[in-house]
Design an enzyme around this catalytic site. Sequence first.
Site, PDB file in Angstrom:
ATOM      1  N   ARG A 222       6.043 -12.961   9.211  1.00  0.00           N
ATOM      2  CA  ARG A 222       6.694 -11.709   8.834  1.00  0.00           C
ATOM      3  C   ARG A 222       8.047 -11.605   9.517  1.00  0.00           C
ATOM      4  O   ARG A 222       8.315 -12.267  10.514  1.00  0.00           O
ATOM      5  CB  ARG A 222       5.826 -10.521   9.191  1.00  0.00           C
TER       6      ARG A 222
ATOM      7  N   GLU B 156       0.866  -1.164   0.000  1.00  0.00           N
ATOM      8  CA  GLU B 156       0.000   0.000   0.000  1.00  0.00           C
ATOM      9  C   GLU B 156       0.912   1.225   0.000  1.00  0.00           C
ATOM     10  O   GLU B 156       1.809   1.323   0.842  1.00  0.00           O
ATOM     11  CB  GLU B 156      -0.890   0.024   1.249  1.00  0.00           C
TER      12      GLU B 156
ATOM     13  N   LYS C 298       4.816   0.541   9.138  1.00  0.00           N
ATOM     14  CA  LYS C 298       4.892   1.842   8.472  1.00  0.00           C
ATOM     15  C   LYS C 298       4.270   2.935   9.326  1.00  0.00           C
ATOM     16  O   LYS C 298       4.727   4.062   9.312  1.00  0.00           O
ATOM     17  CB  LYS C 298       4.185   1.762   7.114  1.00  0.00           C
TER      18      LYS C 298
HETATM   19  P1  ATP Z   1       3.263  -2.434   7.790  1.00  0.00           P
HETATM   20  O1  ATP Z   1       2.605  -3.286   8.829  1.00  0.00           O
HETATM   21  O2  ATP Z   1       4.687  -2.215   7.976  1.00  0.00           O
HETATM   22  O3  ATP Z   1       2.505  -1.180   7.500  1.00  0.00           O
HETATM   23  P2  ATP Z   1       1.948  -3.719   5.718  1.00  0.00           P
HETATM   24  O4  ATP Z   1       1.822  -5.191   5.738  1.00  0.00           O
HETATM   25  O5  ATP Z   1       0.763  -2.924   6.098  1.00  0.00           O
HETATM   26  O6  ATP Z   1       3.218  -3.325   6.518  1.00  0.00           O
HETATM   27  P3  ATP Z   1       1.916  -3.507   2.922  1.00  0.00           P
HETATM   28  O7  ATP Z   1       2.287  -2.331   2.114  1.00  0.00           O
HETATM   29  O8  ATP Z   1       0.521  -3.930   2.951  1.00  0.00           O
HETATM   30  O9  ATP Z   1       2.448  -3.200   4.356  1.00  0.00           O
HETATM   31  O10 ATP Z   1       2.866  -4.742   2.591  1.00  0.00           O
HETATM   32  C1  ATP Z   1       3.149  -5.195   1.307  1.00  0.00           C
HETATM   33  C2  ATP Z   1       3.574  -6.631   1.382  1.00  0.00           C
HETATM   34  O11 ATP Z   1       4.714  -6.763   2.225  1.00  0.00           O
HETATM   35  C3  ATP Z   1       2.493  -7.480   2.006  1.00  0.00           C
HETATM   36  O12 ATP Z   1       2.352  -8.644   1.205  1.00  0.00           O
HETATM   37  C4  ATP Z   1       2.996  -7.796   3.367  1.00  0.00           C
HETATM   38  O13 ATP Z   1       2.534  -9.042   3.785  1.00  0.00           O
HETATM   39  C5  ATP Z   1       4.509  -7.748   3.195  1.00  0.00           C
HETATM   40  N1  ATP Z   1       5.159  -7.388   4.449  1.00  0.00           N
HETATM   41  C6  ATP Z   1       4.933  -6.299   5.203  1.00  0.00           C
HETATM   42  N2  ATP Z   1       5.676  -6.314   6.319  1.00  0.00           N
HETATM   43  C7  ATP Z   1       6.418  -7.454   6.282  1.00  0.00           C
HETATM   44  C8  ATP Z   1       7.390  -8.050   7.145  1.00  0.00           C
HETATM   45  N3  ATP Z   1       7.748  -7.477   8.291  1.00  0.00           N
HETATM   46  N4  ATP Z   1       7.936  -9.218   6.771  1.00  0.00           N
HETATM   47  C9  ATP Z   1       7.585  -9.802   5.612  1.00  0.00           C
HETATM   48  N5  ATP Z   1       6.689  -9.298   4.762  1.00  0.00           N
HETATM   49  C10 ATP Z   1       6.098  -8.140   5.069  1.00  0.00           C
HETATM   50 MG    MG Z   2      -0.959  -2.401   5.994  1.00  0.00          MG
END
Ligand code: ATP
Ligand code: MG
Length: 592
Positions: free
Chosen positions: A286, A61, A296
């Site tokens: 993760r 996102e 984020k």
């Molecule tokens: P955050 O929690 O940091 O905001 P998010 O999952 O909301 O991260 P997205 O932009 O939705 O962020 O993530 C894009 C992709 O990266 C998703 O498929 C998510 O599962 C993966 N991802 C995010 N954080 C991690 C992590 N710590 N380890 C592995 N994959 C991750």
């Molecule tokens: Mg998210």
Amino acid sequence: MKNDNNERRNSEELKDAVPGDDPNVVNGEESTGLDFIRARIVRDGKTGKYDGRVHTRFPPEPNGYLHIGHAKSICLNFGIADEYNGLCNLRMDDTDPSKESMEYVEAIKRDVRWLGFDWGDRMYYASDYFDQLYEWAVKLIKKGKAYVDQLSEEEIREYRGTVTEPGRPSPYRDRSIEENLDLFERMKNGEFADGELVLRAKADLASPNMKMRDPLMYRIRHMSHYRTGDKWCIYPMYDFTHGQSDSIEKITHSICTLEFENNRELYDWFLDEIEIYHPQQIEFARLNLSHTVMSKRRLLELVEEGCVDGWDDPRMPTISGLRRRGYSPEAIRAFCDRIGVAKRESMVDIALLEHCLREDLNRRAMRVMAVLRPLKVVIENYPEDEVEMLDAVNNPESESAGSRKLPFSRVIYIEQEDFREYPPKKFFRLAPGREVRLKHGYFIKCEKAIRDEKSGEIIELRCTYDPKTKSGEAPAGRKVKGTLHWVSADHAVSAEVRLYDHLFTTPDPMSESGEEDHKKYLNPRSLEVLEGCMVEPSLSDARPGEYFQFLRQGYFCVDSRDSKPGALVFNRTVGLRDTWAKIEKAQQSKKG
Ligand code: ATP
Ligand code: MG
């Protein structure tokens, strides 16, 4: 604690699972030598499940910069596509107009490319599917599978029940299809205020999976979207978008993190009810990294509150921060390979990331001399105006790196900490009457230390050199234990050096703070700025992003934002001491 819960959940999942088809269950596939995701992909290839296709995607996102956790997901998705002759899309999952922007999209593209991956012409946006999603919502209404609700957000939560109590139906759940169609259209046309109405799926209020209890599909948001502008005032929920986006793009394996485990049932439900193609979702744990925070939202908070100097502050776990810190894409990829994928959450020690970085930089970084806290040394028996050009090897790990010429003269700088007036035991550096070797140069002996009259501080050393010891070669029978780095005072270039340390003082600031108070663990000494450092003249034209090993100090790179010709700024990427090697050794000796 977070990790315990996950362990519990996963062991339950293993117990309940039917062996065989669920890729989210690890059933002995370790024997293939592949991780459970690759094992599944190989199996699907053999059974022809997707006609042998492998198509993954990385779906961020655009509401912030990517971090090292995303790098794990990028390496996994793009890596698998590369390994199995497949494709990987880059898709912005941009359903929330309040937080997303083009700045983030550009940063994401830059970071994925920098990591070494290529999405070809397959850059997509969930926002490009808004029309299609709207049609599908209408389809579900017509099938009696969606309804317009006017309970408030709070009431919806209350009606939804709890894990032990089933949900209650909203009084609006049984509106007629006609009425639902009419209201939904009027929602779209802007006749209602934010929050007044929502579109919900008519799924299963008694489901043990809370996600299935009539989740929201659309909400009203009178807000411009960074791509669709003011076209829409209703926006689809992430959960009503993600699975369909994967379906539209004919993704075969939708790889995501464990917190989406419960969403899988819902995504499948939507795809079934809309009657479209199904990708297979597979969840993995993760990445959590010690001494930092990863979400984020938390990172944005640090940026907005000025705890760090922007998303690319070299202390940030963002890809742009790591890049500015001096990390190479190779080091990050090696780290992601090494941690692998698992079904169980754990915390990776940041020392492992640093270890991978050192392994890479050790092979590639040119060795140079830089004195961070200079102490003047006058070599009394060296001729006043003489300058010698000494031979200096650039990288003992790589012959092809060649060598350079290093000026040596009567006045040099050494590191303040390399002199002690009263040397303790095992201090093999300079002290009154002691002799040391200057790297690539001569032996020098300290004759006298000169103090500042007022402060009493030692401000200069008087030494003599031995001309028979050129290039540091000891005449027969003579030994010195210490070798110091140095620079010639007349030739050295002054520079600013920024020393970085962990952003947080504690390994797991989130759980130790009970999630909310992590900022009290911010490391007040995470940045130390040294001015008036003296670096060897070959660095005067070092370019932004170039990296070096400062002998005996660590790996440093030229800061890409603040360094200018004539006003060099170096970032310490990582020190030389490898704490991971120690941790590993301790682990091995414990094992056996
Ligand atoms: P955050 O929690 O940091 O905001 P998010 O999952 O909301 O991260 P997205 O932009 O939705 O962020 O993530 C894009 C992709 O990266 C998703 O498929 C998510 O599962 C993966 N991802 C995010 N954080 C991690 C992590 N710590 N380890 C592995 N994959 C991750
Ligand atoms: Mg998210």
